[in-house]
Motif scaffolding. Structure first.
Motif, PDB file in Angstrom:
ATOM      1  N   PRO A 137       0.842  -1.195   0.000  1.00  0.00           N
ATOM      2  CA  PRO A 137       0.000   0.000   0.000  1.00  0.00           C
ATOM      3  C   PRO A 137       0.880   1.250   0.000  1.00  0.00           C
ATOM      4  O   PRO A 137       1.838   1.362   0.774  1.00  0.00           O
ATOM      5  CB  PRO A 137      -0.802  -0.144   1.290  1.00  0.00           C
ATOM      6  CG  PRO A 137      -0.892  -1.629   1.494  1.00  0.00           C
ATOM      7  CD  PRO A 137       0.433  -2.175   1.034  1.00  0.00           C
ATOM      8  N   GLU A 139       1.133   5.523  -0.308  1.00  0.00           N
ATOM      9  CA  GLU A 139       0.451   6.813  -0.148  1.00  0.00           C
ATOM     10  C   GLU A 139       1.191   7.898  -0.911  1.00  0.00           C
ATOM     11  O   GLU A 139       2.422   7.959  -0.892  1.00  0.00           O
ATOM     12  CB  GLU A 139       0.434   7.239   1.312  1.00  0.00           C
ATOM     13  CG  GLU A 139      -0.585   6.603   2.201  1.00  0.00           C
ATOM     14  CD  GLU A 139      -0.532   7.264   3.566  1.00  0.00           C
ATOM     15  OE1 GLU A 139      -1.416   8.087   3.852  1.00  0.00           O
ATOM     16  OE2 GLU A 139       0.407   6.984   4.322  1.00  0.00           O
ATOM     17  N   HIS A 234      -4.883  13.559  -1.946  1.00  0.00           N
ATOM     18  CA  HIS A 234      -4.301  12.381  -1.311  1.00  0.00           C
ATOM     19  C   HIS A 234      -4.746  11.125  -2.043  1.00  0.00           C
ATOM     20  O   HIS A 234      -5.929  10.942  -2.334  1.00  0.00           O
ATOM     21  CB  HIS A 234      -4.730  12.326   0.157  1.00  0.00           C
ATOM     22  CG  HIS A 234      -4.144  11.195   0.930  1.00  0.00           C
ATOM     23  ND1 HIS A 234      -4.881  10.142   1.403  1.00  0.00           N
ATOM     24  CD2 HIS A 234      -2.856  10.945   1.308  1.00  0.00           C
ATOM     25  CE1 HIS A 234      -4.098   9.298   2.047  1.00  0.00           C
ATOM     26  NE2 HIS A 234      -2.874   9.765   2.006  1.00  0.00           N
ATOM     27  N   HIS A 235      -3.783  10.252  -2.359  1.00  0.00           N
ATOM     28  CA  HIS A 235      -4.071   8.989  -3.031  1.00  0.00           C
ATOM     29  C   HIS A 235      -3.470   7.846  -2.222  1.00  0.00           C
ATOM     30  O   HIS A 235      -2.371   7.979  -1.675  1.00  0.00           O
ATOM     31  CB  HIS A 235      -3.442   8.949  -4.435  1.00  0.00           C
ATOM     32  CG  HIS A 235      -3.915  10.014  -5.362  1.00  0.00           C
ATOM     33  ND1 HIS A 235      -4.880   9.798  -6.322  1.00  0.00           N
ATOM     34  CD2 HIS A 235      -3.551  11.320  -5.484  1.00  0.00           C
ATOM     35  CE1 HIS A 235      -5.094  10.908  -6.996  1.00  0.00           C
ATOM     36  NE2 HIS A 235      -4.299  11.850  -6.509  1.00  0.00           N
ATOM     37  N   THR A 236      -4.175   6.726  -2.162  1.00  0.00           N
ATOM     38  CA  THR A 236      -3.615   5.500  -1.607  1.00  0.00           C
ATOM     39  C   THR A 236      -3.746   4.410  -2.664  1.00  0.00           C
ATOM     40  O   THR A 236      -4.855   4.079  -3.095  1.00  0.00           O
ATOM     41  CB  THR A 236      -4.330   5.070  -0.321  1.00  0.00           C
ATOM     42  OG1 THR A 236      -4.202   6.101   0.665  1.00  0.00           O
ATOM     43  CG2 THR A 236      -3.708   3.791   0.234  1.00  0.00           C
ATOM     44  N   TYR A 253       5.553  11.677  -2.227  1.00  0.00           N
ATOM     45  CA  TYR A 253       5.272  10.319  -1.798  1.00  0.00           C
ATOM     46  C   TYR A 253       5.403  10.252  -0.281  1.00  0.00           C
ATOM     47  O   TYR A 253       6.350  10.781   0.302  1.00  0.00           O
ATOM     48  CB  TYR A 253       6.220   9.339  -2.487  1.00  0.00           C
ATOM     49  CG  TYR A 253       6.101   9.356  -3.999  1.00  0.00           C
ATOM     50  CD1 TYR A 253       4.862   9.515  -4.617  1.00  0.00           C
ATOM     51  CD2 TYR A 253       7.229   9.218  -4.812  1.00  0.00           C
ATOM     52  CE1 TYR A 253       4.741   9.538  -5.993  1.00  0.00           C
ATOM     53  CE2 TYR A 253       7.111   9.233  -6.202  1.00  0.00           C
ATOM     54  CZ  TYR A 253       5.868   9.400  -6.785  1.00  0.00           C
ATOM     55  OH  TYR A 253       5.745   9.420  -8.155  1.00  0.00           O
ATOM     56  N   SER A 255       4.400   7.227   1.997  1.00  0.00           N
ATOM     57  CA  SER A 255       4.760   5.977   2.673  1.00  0.00           C
ATOM     58  C   SER A 255       4.567   4.809   1.726  1.00  0.00           C
ATOM     59  O   SER A 255       3.767   4.869   0.783  1.00  0.00           O
ATOM     60  CB  SER A 255       3.905   5.761   3.931  1.00  0.00           C
ATOM     61  OG  SER A 255       2.556   5.487   3.598  1.00  0.00           O
ATOM     62  N   GLY A 256       5.329   3.728   1.982  1.00  0.00           N
ATOM     63  CA  GLY A 256       5.152   2.496   1.236  1.00  0.00           C
ATOM     64  C   GLY A 256       6.325   2.192   0.314  1.00  0.00           C
ATOM     65  O   GLY A 256       7.320   2.918   0.264  1.00  0.00           O
TER      66      GLY A 256
END
Length: 386
Positions: A137, A139, A234-236, A253, A255-256
């Protein structure tokens, strides 16, 4: 050609993700980016040869790249493949078009900035279209959000500047006017608004937009990039999902882990959320103010076990994700990078363990790819037209 690939350490990286991928002990430092390619800033090395991949290509561009690639892009590998391990948020940044990169590079040369000067933003004359494909995942903030939605959130604020920003955002050109104002405020005025936003975010952190600002403020207190982050979308991404970031689109970017194919460039204009050089004038020169900007890239079937991530209008990049199974064979045409993210593979007779990569030259137009796991391939979109 089996490659030995450099790792770049930045403060936002993970101390464990890339060492685990590469099968070695952690260095104790945050390791942020694995680079696979021939960019002169951090080129891969050909195992058993000792030369960088850039030098191998320069010695025989036609055999390594093929005539079509050399004619279109010159005698250099036009793409770069990275693995990003994001443990804390990156800077908010934008990337230039080719024309803007040429102009910016020349201007910094004329100003006497060395290529390793920390104030330098342009390290080459190329554009940097990039795509993030989530491995875990992932973010990201990509592009501006709907100004009317941000205005609705800011309007109840008791702080004059924040409530006033809501009114500005409701005007037709309000987003651009507000961004330009916030990014060009003197330090004292900016600090006052950032302090008000931080307090507002702390008090209203049950609301998603303010919760994100509160989280970013913990990582980057007093940074005026918090004002810009407030305005972004915001995108996940779930594993396997991808987003393309065109030139001029602000993004960060958060996290992930992701695979990031891009044109071979290291041109980054930072706008905030960073201790590094922020080039406000250049950011404002190339920033695109239209809401949105993120381009979802759904994978499409490209053959048995193969998903392709097509990017319209970008002929440097064609990324494939190959699910390898015992007994099955895929083919890859050079020039192509092959990176194994899970399991093992053999590419053109070269054995690749997890985290290993190879370069398939154009002289091997139909190299076989076998194994048991998942590999990413990166070549140009010119091959698709042939």
């Amino acid at each position: 050609m089996l490659l030995d690939n450099p790792v770049r350490s930045y403060a936002w990286g993970s101390p464990t993700v890339l060492p685990e991928l590469l099968g070695r002990a952690p260095s104790g430092q945050p390791e942020a980016e694995l680079w696979v390619g021939a960019h002169p800033g951090s080129p891969s090395t050909v195992v058993g040869d000792g030369r960088s991949l850039a030098d191998v290509i320069a010695a025989d561009p036609e055999a390594t790249l093929g005539d079509d690639v050399v004619r279109r892009f010159g005698p250099r590998l036009p793409f770069l493949l990275k693995v990003l391990a994001v443990e804390r948020p990156l800077s908010i940044q934008v990337h230039p078009t080719i024309e803007q990169a040429i102009e910016g590079y020349a201007a910094e040369d004329a100003a006497g900035l060395a290529l390793d000067d920390p104030r330098r933003s342009y390290h080459d004359r190329n554009h940097k279209p990039e795509m993030a494909v989530a491995v875990t995942p992932f973010e990201a903030l990509v592009g501006f959000d709907d100004p009317a939605e941000v205005a609705t959130v800011l309007a109840p604020s008791e702080h004059t500047d924040l409530a006033g920003a809501a009114a500005v955002l409701r005007d037709q050109d309000g987003l651009e006017r507000l961004v330009r104002r916030w990014l060009t405020l003197d330090d004292a005025a900016a600090a006052q608004i950032v302090s008000a936003l931080t307090a507002e975010a702390s008090a209203r952190r049950e609301e998603p937009r303010f919760a994100l600002v509160h989280r970013l403020a913990e990582a980057y207190p007093h940074d005026r990039g918090l004002l810009l982050a407030l305005l972004l979308r915001h995108h996940t991404l779930a594993p396997g999902e991808a987003v393309f970031v065109p030139a001029g689109v602000p993004h960060a970017y958060l996290s992930g882990v992701a695979v990031e194919p891009q044109a071979s460039s290291d041109n980054t204009l930072r706008a905030g959320l960073t201790p590094k050089h922020v080039d406000t004038a250049e950011v404002l020169r190339i920033l695109r103010y239209q809401p949105g900007g993120a381009v979802p890239v759904p994978p499409v079937p490209g053959g048995p076990g193969l998903d392709v991530y097509p990017i319209p209008g970008v002929d440097e990049l064609r990324l494939g994700r190959v699910r390898l199974t015992p007994g099955a064979t895929a083919t890859v045409s050079g020039p192509c990078l092959v990176l194994v993210l899970d399991g093992m593979a053999t590419a053109g007779g070269v054995e690749l363990a997890r985290g290993h990569a190879a370069f398939v030259p154009a002289a091997e137009p139909d190299a076989t790819l076998t194994g048991d796991g998942v590999a990413f391939t990166l070549t140009t979109a010119l091959d698709q037209a042939r």
